[in-house]
Motif scaffolding. Structure first.
Motif, PDB file in Angstrom:
ATOM      1  N   LEU A  16       0.838  -1.196   0.000  1.00  0.00           N
ATOM      2  CA  LEU A  16       0.000   0.000   0.000  1.00  0.00           C
ATOM      3  C   LEU A  16       0.874   1.247   0.000  1.00  0.00           C
ATOM      4  CD1 LEU A  16      -2.632  -0.927   2.741  1.00  0.00           C
ATOM      5  CD2 LEU A  16      -3.046  -0.830   0.273  1.00  0.00           C
ATOM      6  N   ARG A  17       0.357   2.308  -0.561  1.00  0.00           N
ATOM      7  CA  ARG A  17       1.028   3.600  -0.464  1.00  0.00           C
ATOM      8  C   ARG A  17       0.387   4.509   0.575  1.00  0.00           C
ATOM      9  NH1 ARG A  17       1.720   6.261  -6.258  1.00  0.00           N
ATOM     10  NH2 ARG A  17       2.132   8.024  -4.861  1.00  0.00           N
ATOM     11  N   ALA A  18      -0.887   4.249   0.873  1.00  0.00           N
ATOM     12  CA  ALA A  18      -1.599   5.128   1.804  1.00  0.00           C
ATOM     13  C   ALA A  18      -2.736   4.365   2.467  1.00  0.00           C
ATOM     14  CB  ALA A  18      -2.145   6.350   1.065  1.00  0.00           C
ATOM     15  N   ALA A  19      -3.187   4.908   3.596  1.00  0.00           N
ATOM     16  CA  ALA A  19      -4.338   4.348   4.302  1.00  0.00           C
ATOM     17  C   ALA A  19      -5.171   5.497   4.853  1.00  0.00           C
ATOM     18  CB  ALA A  19      -3.887   3.430   5.436  1.00  0.00           C
ATOM     19  N   VAL A  20      -6.480   5.374   4.724  1.00  0.00           N
ATOM     20  CA  VAL A  20      -7.421   6.401   5.166  1.00  0.00           C
ATOM     21  C   VAL A  20      -8.307   5.794   6.249  1.00  0.00           C
ATOM     22  CG1 VAL A  20      -9.256   7.963   4.472  1.00  0.00           C
ATOM     23  CG2 VAL A  20      -7.385   7.473   2.885  1.00  0.00           C
ATOM     24  N   PHE A  21      -8.305   6.421   7.423  1.00  0.00           N
ATOM     25  CA  PHE A  21      -9.031   5.917   8.578  1.00  0.00           C
ATOM     26  C   PHE A  21     -10.226   6.813   8.905  1.00  0.00           C
ATOM     27  CE2 PHE A  21      -4.838   4.224   8.940  1.00  0.00           C
ATOM     28  CZ  PHE A  21      -4.929   3.038   9.661  1.00  0.00           C
ATOM     29  N   ALA A 191      -6.381   5.694  -5.488  1.00  0.00           N
ATOM     30  CA  ALA A 191      -7.270   4.835  -4.706  1.00  0.00           C
ATOM     31  C   ALA A 191      -6.854   3.372  -4.808  1.00  0.00           C
ATOM     32  CB  ALA A 191      -8.718   5.019  -5.172  1.00  0.00           C
ATOM     33  N   GLY A 192      -6.353   2.974  -5.960  1.00  0.00           N
ATOM     34  CA  GLY A 192      -5.950   1.594  -6.169  1.00  0.00           C
ATOM     35  C   GLY A 192      -4.745   1.157  -5.374  1.00  0.00           C
ATOM     36  N   ARG A 193      -4.083   2.085  -4.673  1.00  0.00           N
ATOM     37  CA  ARG A 193      -2.964   1.735  -3.794  1.00  0.00           C
ATOM     38  C   ARG A 193      -3.230   2.211  -2.358  1.00  0.00           C
ATOM     39  NH1 ARG A 193       2.035   1.148  -6.100  1.00  0.00           N
ATOM     40  NH2 ARG A 193       2.677   0.510  -4.002  1.00  0.00           N
ATOM     41  N   THR A 194      -4.514   2.469  -2.052  1.00  0.00           N
ATOM     42  CA  THR A 194      -4.890   3.029  -0.761  1.00  0.00           C
ATOM     43  C   THR A 194      -5.923   2.134  -0.082  1.00  0.00           C
ATOM     44  OG1 THR A 194      -4.499   5.273  -1.558  1.00  0.00           O
ATOM     45  CG2 THR A 194      -5.879   5.054   0.395  1.00  0.00           C
ATOM     46  N   ALA A 195      -5.773   1.963   1.228  1.00  0.00           N
ATOM     47  CA  ALA A 195      -6.761   1.225   2.017  1.00  0.00           C
ATOM     48  C   ALA A 195      -7.703   2.197   2.717  1.00  0.00           C
ATOM     49  CB  ALA A 195      -6.067   0.357   3.056  1.00  0.00           C
ATOM     50  N   VAL A 196      -8.941   1.780   2.900  1.00  0.00           N
ATOM     51  CA  VAL A 196      -9.931   2.499   3.693  1.00  0.00           C
ATOM     52  C   VAL A 196     -10.262   1.641   4.908  1.00  0.00           C
ATOM     53  CG1 VAL A 196     -12.365   3.160   3.781  1.00  0.00           C
ATOM     54  CG2 VAL A 196     -10.942   3.888   1.865  1.00  0.00           C
ATOM     55  N   VAL A 197     -10.289   2.264   6.078  1.00  0.00           N
ATOM     56  CA  VAL A 197     -10.604   1.555   7.319  1.00  0.00           C
ATOM     57  C   VAL A 197     -11.850   2.198   7.919  1.00  0.00           C
ATOM     58  CG1 VAL A 197      -9.723   0.729   9.519  1.00  0.00           C
ATOM     59  CG2 VAL A 197      -8.121   1.198   7.640  1.00  0.00           C
ATOM     60  N   GLU A 198     -12.912   1.430   8.066  1.00  0.00           N
ATOM     61  CA  GLU A 198     -14.223   1.962   8.432  1.00  0.00           C
ATOM     62  C   GLU A 198     -14.974   1.013   9.360  1.00  0.00           C
ATOM     63  OE1 GLU A 198     -16.675   3.903   8.551  1.00  0.00           O
ATOM     64  OE2 GLU A 198     -16.246   5.626   7.269  1.00  0.00           O
ATOM     65  N   ASP A 199     -15.861   1.577  10.184  1.00  0.00           N
ATOM     66  CA  ASP A 199     -16.723   0.747  11.024  1.00  0.00           C
ATOM     67  C   ASP A 199     -18.189   0.893  10.660  1.00  0.00           C
ATOM     68  OD1 ASP A 199     -16.960   3.391  12.022  1.00  0.00           O
ATOM     69  OD2 ASP A 199     -17.590   2.627  13.980  1.00  0.00           O
ATOM     70  N   ALA A 200     -18.499   1.768   9.706  1.00  0.00           N
ATOM     71  CA  ALA A 200     -19.895   2.041   9.354  1.00  0.00           C
ATOM     72  C   ALA A 200     -20.243   1.453   7.997  1.00  0.00           C
ATOM     73  CB  ALA A 200     -20.151   3.549   9.334  1.00  0.00           C
ATOM     74  N   GLY A 207     -15.935   3.103   0.457  1.00  0.00           N
ATOM     75  CA  GLY A 207     -14.650   2.529   0.077  1.00  0.00           C
ATOM     76  C   GLY A 207     -14.766   1.605  -1.116  1.00  0.00           C
ATOM     77  N   ARG A 208     -15.816   0.818  -1.132  1.00  0.00           N
ATOM     78  CA  ARG A 208     -16.051  -0.083  -2.269  1.00  0.00           C
ATOM     79  C   ARG A 208     -16.289   0.701  -3.552  1.00  0.00           C
ATOM     80  NH1 ARG A 208     -21.744  -2.401  -1.824  1.00  0.00           N
ATOM     81  NH2 ARG A 208     -22.114  -0.260  -2.531  1.00  0.00           N
ATOM     82  N   ASP A 209     -17.158   1.690  -3.483  1.00  0.00           N
ATOM     83  CA  ASP A 209     -17.524   2.431  -4.686  1.00  0.00           C
ATOM     84  C   ASP A 209     -16.408   3.360  -5.161  1.00  0.00           C
ATOM     85  OD1 ASP A 209     -19.937   1.154  -4.520  1.00  0.00           O
ATOM     86  OD2 ASP A 209     -21.024   2.863  -3.692  1.00  0.00           O
ATOM     87  N   GLY A 210     -15.464   3.692  -4.262  1.00  0.00           N
ATOM     88  CA  GLY A 210     -14.355   4.556  -4.645  1.00  0.00           C
ATOM     89  C   GLY A 210     -13.215   3.825  -5.320  1.00  0.00           C
ATOM     90  N   GLY A 211     -13.307   2.500  -5.429  1.00  0.00           N
ATOM     91  CA  GLY A 211     -12.263   1.740  -6.097  1.00  0.00           C
ATOM     92  C   GLY A 211     -10.979   1.599  -5.296  1.00  0.00           C
ATOM     93  N   PHE A 212     -11.091   1.576  -3.968  1.00  0.00           N
ATOM     94  CA  PHE A 212      -9.904   1.480  -3.130  1.00  0.00           C
ATOM     95  C   PHE A 212      -9.352   0.064  -3.120  1.00  0.00           C
ATOM     96  CE2 PHE A 212     -11.705   5.457  -1.856  1.00  0.00           C
ATOM     97  CZ  PHE A 212     -10.588   6.244  -1.562  1.00  0.00           C
ATOM     98  N   ALA A 213      -8.045  -0.026  -2.891  1.00  0.00           N
ATOM     99  CA  ALA A 213      -7.363  -1.319  -2.972  1.00  0.00           C
ATOM    100  C   ALA A 213      -7.866  -2.297  -1.928  1.00  0.00           C
ATOM    101  CB  ALA A 213      -5.855  -1.117  -2.809  1.00  0.00           C
ATOM    102  N   LEU A 214      -8.214  -1.779  -0.762  1.00  0.00           N
ATOM    103  CA  LEU A 214      -8.616  -2.644   0.347  1.00  0.00           C
ATOM    104  C   LEU A 214      -9.580  -1.869   1.229  1.00  0.00           C
ATOM    105  CD1 LEU A 214      -8.071  -5.312   2.020  1.00  0.00           C
ATOM    106  CD2 LEU A 214      -6.376  -3.958   3.279  1.00  0.00           C
ATOM    107  N   HIS A 233     -21.745  -5.231   2.687  1.00  0.00           N
ATOM    108  CA  HIS A 233     -21.820  -3.889   2.112  1.00  0.00           C
ATOM    109  C   HIS A 233     -20.509  -3.408   1.492  1.00  0.00           C
ATOM    110  CE1 HIS A 233     -25.914  -2.574   3.217  1.00  0.00           C
ATOM    111  NE2 HIS A 233     -25.795  -3.506   4.141  1.00  0.00           N
ATOM    112  N   GLY A 234     -19.472  -4.232   1.501  1.00  0.00           N
ATOM    113  CA  GLY A 234     -18.285  -3.824   0.756  1.00  0.00           C
ATOM    114  C   GLY A 234     -16.948  -4.038   1.413  1.00  0.00           C
ATOM    115  N   ALA A 235     -16.907  -4.461   2.684  1.00  0.00           N
ATOM    116  CA  ALA A 235     -15.617  -4.704   3.325  1.00  0.00           C
ATOM    117  C   ALA A 235     -14.960  -5.944   2.723  1.00  0.00           C
ATOM    118  CB  ALA A 235     -15.794  -4.874   4.829  1.00  0.00           C
TER     119      ALA A 235
END
Length: 247
Positions: A16-21, A191-200, A207-214, A233-235
């Motif tokens: 990964l290059r980035a992660a969004v929390f 987005a393809g090298r970025t993870a999204v971390v979510e609880d909702a 995150g799914r619709d944004g085309g994120f790597a993970l 829902h997309g995790a």
């Protein structure tokens, strides 16, 4: 602690290059305070304006209603979604009144007690940074900067995209992916090298619709259905605590 910096990261996080929390419920233990504020504000409105159908005349549930209708959304979107779930469709100024009442309640709680950061999240963010992965915090709340500062974790994040920035830029809230995409852009990562971390649910959909790597779902609720709901829902994966992604 020896070896290359990424040896503490689970394999799914490498390359990964980035992660969004997300902030509330992922970085800080503030989701319960948000839910309590929503309950007080919503129940007060329902007491004065009972829903039309008897089956809809139930108070705000701090678990189900919070997760389904307001978690991850802007205050106005959350208030409108909850009221609609009770068969109520008041004018925008009324929705704003409920949202602002919630905001006052949460702000008072934050001033009085502050919030704590989850230790497992702090450990993971530090490991990602050691591995050269840039990290961002995202929130629909206008209190996110104060929240992170009072939890002593603001300096762990290279970027913060909060409710103030979303309003300034006209970014729609979750489940639209715009907040996450803006954070990735500021981190200089696709987005393809970025993870999204979510609880909702709304967040994992974004995150799914944004085309994120993970898309990592965080299911802190001990109920058996929480993790499955996030997966539906997309995790891509679901954990109870983000320390599970350290090896």
């Amino acid at each position: 602690m020896n070896g290359e910096p990424d040896t503490m990261l689970a394999p799914v996080l490498r390359n990964l290059r980035a992660a969004v929390f997300d902030t509330d419920g992922v970085i800080t233990d503030s989701a319960r305070a948000h839910a309590a504020a929503w309950k007080t504000a919503s129940d007060a409105y329902l007491a004065e304006h009972p829903p039309p159908a008897p089956g809809q005349r139930r108070p705000f549930d701090v678990r189900d209603d919070y997760r389904l209708h307001v978690d991850g959304r802007s205050r106005l979107d959350g208030a409108a979604a909850f009221l609609a779930s009770r068969g109520l469709h008041p004018p925008p100024e009324t929705v704003r009144t409920v949202a602002e009442a919630k905001e006052r309640l949460f702000a008072a709680r934050l001033r009085e007690r502050g919030m704590d950061a989850y230790p497992g999240t702090v450990r993971l963010v530090r490991a990602l940074r050691r591995a050269g992965v840039r990290c961002a915090a995202v929130s629909a709340s206008r209190h996110a900067r104060e929240l992170l500062a009072r939890a002593a974790v603001l300096d762990l994040f290279d970027v913060l995209v909060d409710g103030v920035e979303a309003a300034r830029l006209g970014l729609p809230g979750k489940p639209r992916p715009d907040l996450f995409l803006e954070a990735a852009r500021r981190l200089g990562a696709p987005a393809g090298r970025t993870a999204v971390v979510e609880d909702a649910v709304a967040g994992v959909e974004a995150g799914r619709d944004g085309g994120f790597a993970l898309v990592v779902g965080v299911a802190r609720d001990p109920g058996p259905d929480a993790g499955q709901r996030l997966l539906r829902h997309g995790a891509d994966i679901v954990v109870r605590d983000l320390a599970e992604l350290l090896v």
